[in-house]
Write a protein that holds these residues in place. Structure first.
Motif, short mmCIF file in Angstrom:
data_model
loop_
_atom_site.label_atom_id
_atom_site.label_comp_id
_atom_site.label_asym_id
_atom_site.label_seq_id
_atom_site.Cartn_x
_atom_site.Cartn_y
_atom_site.Cartn_z
N HIS A 55 63.66 50.54 21.19
CA HIS A 55 63.08 49.31 20.64
C HIS A 55 61.84 48.90 21.42
CE1 HIS A 55 62.90 45.53 18.53
NE2 HIS A 55 62.97 44.85 19.66
N ASN A 56 60.77 48.63 20.68
CA ASN A 56 59.52 48.11 21.22
C ASN A 56 59.06 48.84 22.49
OD1 ASN A 56 58.91 46.19 19.28
ND2 ASN A 56 59.89 44.50 20.38
N PRO A 57 58.83 50.15 22.42
CA PRO A 57 58.34 50.84 23.63
C PRO A 57 56.94 50.33 24.02
CG PRO A 57 58.10 52.25 21.69
CD PRO A 57 58.88 51.04 21.24
N HIS A 58 56.72 50.17 25.30
CA HIS A 58 55.41 49.71 25.76
C HIS A 58 54.43 50.87 25.67
CE1 HIS A 58 52.25 48.06 28.32
NE2 HIS A 58 52.83 46.87 28.14
N PRO A 59 53.21 50.62 25.21
CA PRO A 59 52.23 51.71 25.06
C PRO A 59 52.04 52.54 26.32
CG PRO A 59 51.41 49.72 24.01
CD PRO A 59 52.66 49.34 24.71
N THR A 68 54.13 53.42 28.42
CA THR A 68 55.25 54.33 28.70
C THR A 68 55.21 55.57 27.81
OG1 THR A 68 56.77 53.31 27.09
CG2 THR A 68 56.67 52.34 29.32
N ILE A 69 54.31 55.60 26.85
CA ILE A 69 54.20 56.73 25.93
C ILE A 69 53.32 57.81 26.55
CG2 ILE A 69 53.51 57.48 23.61
CD1 ILE A 69 55.82 55.51 23.57
N ALA A 70 53.81 59.02 26.62
CA ALA A 70 53.05 60.12 27.20
C ALA A 70 51.69 60.28 26.52
CB ALA A 70 53.84 61.43 27.10
N HIS A 71 50.71 60.76 27.27
CA HIS A 71 49.35 60.88 26.75
C HIS A 71 49.24 61.92 25.66
CE1 HIS A 71 46.91 58.61 29.97
NE2 HIS A 71 48.18 58.30 30.13
N THR A 72 50.03 62.98 25.73
CA THR A 72 49.94 64.06 24.76
C THR A 72 51.15 64.05 23.83
OG1 THR A 72 51.12 65.69 26.11
CG2 THR A 72 48.73 65.47 26.47
N VAL A 73 50.97 64.65 22.66
CA VAL A 73 52.08 64.76 21.71
C VAL A 73 53.21 65.58 22.30
CG1 VAL A 73 52.76 65.75 19.50
CG2 VAL A 73 50.69 64.35 19.64
N LEU A 106 57.05 64.34 22.91
CA LEU A 106 58.26 65.01 22.41
C LEU A 106 59.23 65.31 23.54
CD1 LEU A 106 56.74 67.49 19.79
CD2 LEU A 106 58.07 65.43 19.32
N ASN A 107 58.71 65.72 24.67
CA ASN A 107 59.58 65.97 25.82
C ASN A 107 60.25 64.69 26.31
OD1 ASN A 107 59.64 68.86 26.71
ND2 ASN A 107 57.42 68.63 26.63
N GLN A 108 59.55 63.57 26.22
CA GLN A 108 60.16 62.29 26.56
C GLN A 108 61.34 61.99 25.63
OE1 GLN A 108 56.77 59.60 26.22
NE2 GLN A 108 56.92 59.14 28.41
N LEU A 109 61.15 62.27 24.34
CA LEU A 109 62.19 61.94 23.35
C LEU A 109 63.39 62.87 23.49
CD1 LEU A 109 59.92 61.35 20.20
CD2 LEU A 109 60.73 59.67 21.87
N GLY A 110 63.13 64.15 23.57
CA GLY A 110 64.20 65.11 23.80
C GLY A 110 65.00 65.50 22.57
N GLY A 111 65.11 64.63 21.60
CA GLY A 111 65.89 64.87 20.39
C GLY A 111 65.52 63.85 19.34
N PRO A 112 66.28 63.79 18.26
CA PRO A 112 65.93 62.86 17.17
C PRO A 112 66.03 61.40 17.62
CG PRO A 112 68.06 63.91 16.76
CD PRO A 112 67.46 64.62 17.93
N VAL A 113 65.04 60.61 17.20
CA VAL A 113 64.99 59.20 17.60
C VAL A 113 64.62 58.31 16.43
CG1 VAL A 113 64.29 59.77 19.98
CG2 VAL A 113 62.56 59.23 18.27
N ARG A 128 50.64 54.53 21.12
CA ARG A 128 49.82 54.42 22.34
C ARG A 128 48.78 53.31 22.23
NH1 ARG A 128 49.15 57.06 26.50
NH2 ARG A 128 46.87 57.10 26.35
N SER A 129 48.38 52.98 21.00
CA SER A 129 47.37 51.92 20.82
C SER A 129 47.95 50.52 21.01
CB SER A 129 46.76 52.01 19.41
OG SER A 129 47.67 51.50 18.43
N GLY A 130 49.27 50.40 20.77
CA GLY A 130 49.90 49.09 20.91
C GLY A 130 49.62 48.15 19.76
N GLY A 131 49.06 48.63 18.66
CA GLY A 131 48.76 47.76 17.53
C GLY A 131 50.01 47.17 16.90
N THR A 132 50.00 45.85 16.68
CA THR A 132 51.14 45.17 16.08
C THR A 132 51.10 45.31 14.57
OG1 THR A 132 51.17 43.55 17.89
CG2 THR A 132 52.37 42.98 15.88
N PRO A 133 52.13 45.87 13.96
CA PRO A 133 52.11 46.07 12.50
C PRO A 133 52.31 44.76 11.75
CG PRO A 133 54.21 46.76 13.41
CD PRO A 133 53.34 46.42 14.58
N ALA A 134 52.02 44.79 10.46
CA ALA A 134 52.14 43.59 9.63
C ALA A 134 53.58 43.14 9.51
CB ALA A 134 51.55 43.87 8.25
N VAL A 135 54.52 44.09 9.47
CA VAL A 135 55.95 43.79 9.37
C VAL A 135 56.68 44.66 10.37
CG1 VAL A 135 55.69 43.23 6.91
CG2 VAL A 135 56.42 45.53 7.58
#
Length: 350
Positions: free
Chosen positions: A12-16, A18-23, A27-34, A69-76
């Motif tokens: 929930h609500n990951p901070h930008p 904390t997201i790895a710089h590369t794709v 994926l290695n951060q996630l490790g499996g389905p999320v 990574r951009s941290g943009g807040t979506p409309a919903v």
């Protein structure tokens, strides 16, 4: 449910930051389905995204990674499923569509759910049901070189509007394969977006641009009053091959093959293939026995769409061909191409 029954990790609500710089790092951060949930400006509504159902189709993943990574807040509120993480990471990045020996993930969204990918699909459907999103987009890449297009199971303005965020090619299908889009309803339209080839930078850009519209526009279920044009194709069939067939791609028949497909067949994607367009050369061992063309109710449609002269396989009438693949494994496990009648084409303009 115990932990083993819940194969999808929820974040929930990951901070930008904390997201790895590369794709790949992501994926290695996630490790499996999320499932990643992100709170929007309007917290009374939710939209859903699914991407990477196939590990070798990365455009949607790249667009999602860029947004997170951009941290943009979506409309919903947004819930975002990233599924075939392990397949994408196996051996070289994005080599595998699915892990060897597993079912196609996008054929698992109907019972039974009695294998690993089925349990993932069932858990995903449970999560979707609990969040009640107003709509969902499922982002893919085509298995060959192709313009972008969308696929839906319902023909109505809401489905058309979602596809129009990404592309102006739209296919309406009544085939039932266990795909995610088949859960679509009037209360929750679900559409499939095929961004084009996986190694095409234009596919990545289309995913980025379309996803931005989906994330940040206040309303996405109505077409604008003007300026939208859609080419719509209906009731496609699949040219399927027996999974044990021997096939190759060449500019001339290959000895001992059951089917040799011309290397340039992909040029017909979303063009009109005139009557008599060469689809391939059949081998003498099996002939047409390796081929199957059925409509949504299981009726044999082979002779309606194709004919054989000698050992050559041709179109029997002008057809629209799409999703033509030059990937041998996909041709055998899924299909070689889709086709619809030229008369099933409609041009919509708002």
């Amino acid at each position: 449910m115990n932990i083993s029954d819940e194969p999808i990790l929820c974040i929930h609500n990951p901070h930008p930051e904390t997201i790895a710089h590369t794709v790949e790092g992501f994926l290695n951060q996630l490790g499996g389905p999320v499932m990643i949930s992100v709170e929007g400006k309007d917290t009374s509504r939710t939209r859903a995204i699914c991407t990477l159902l196939h590990g070798n189709e990365p455009s949607g993943l790249r667009a999602v990674h860029r947004w997170l990574r951009s941290g943009g807040t979506p409309a919903v509120n947004i819930i975002c499923f990233i599924i075939s993480v392990k397949a994408a990471l196996t051996e070289e990045l994005h080599k595998h569509r699915i892990l060897p020996g597993q079912r196609d993930m996008n054929r698992c969204f109907a019972p039974p759910y009695d294998d690993y990918n089925g349990r993932i699909a069932e858990h995903m459907l449970d999560l979707v049901d609990s969040y009640q999103p107003e709509c969902m987009i499922d982002i893919h890449n085509t298995s060959g070189m192709s313009p972008a297009f969308g696929v839906v199971t319902h023909e109505d303005p809401a489905h058309e509007a979602l596809i129009a965020l990404f592309t102006h090619h739209l296919i309406v299908t009544d085939l039932k394969l266990g795909a995610l889009m088949e859960i679509s309803s009037s209360n929750m339209p679900v559409v499939t977006v095929e961004c084009g080839g996986a190694n095409d930078e234009r596919s990545d850009q289309l995913a980025v641009d379309g996803l931005a519209r989906y994330l940040f526009e206040g309303h996405v279920l109505k077409l604008p009053n003007e300026g939208v044009e859609i080419e719509l194709y209906r009731h496609p069939v699949r040219l399927e091959l027996h999974p044990d067939s021997l096939i190759d791609f060449s500019d001339e028949p290959v000895p001992d093959m059951d089917l040799t497909v011309p290397k340039d067949l992909e040029q017909h994607n979303f063009g009109t293939a005139p009557e008599g367009t060469l689809i391939g050369w059949l081998g003498e061992r099996c002939g047409t026995r390796i081929l199957r063309v059925q409509n949504a109710i299981g009726r044999d449609m082979f002779s309606t769409f194709f004919h054989v002269d000698g050992q050559k396989l041709y179109t029997a009438r002008p057809l629209k061909l799409f999703m033509i693949t030059s990937n041998r494994a996909i041709a055998l496990s899924d299909c070689l191409l889709y086709a619809s009648f030229e008369r099933e084409y409609t041009y919509l303009k708002s």
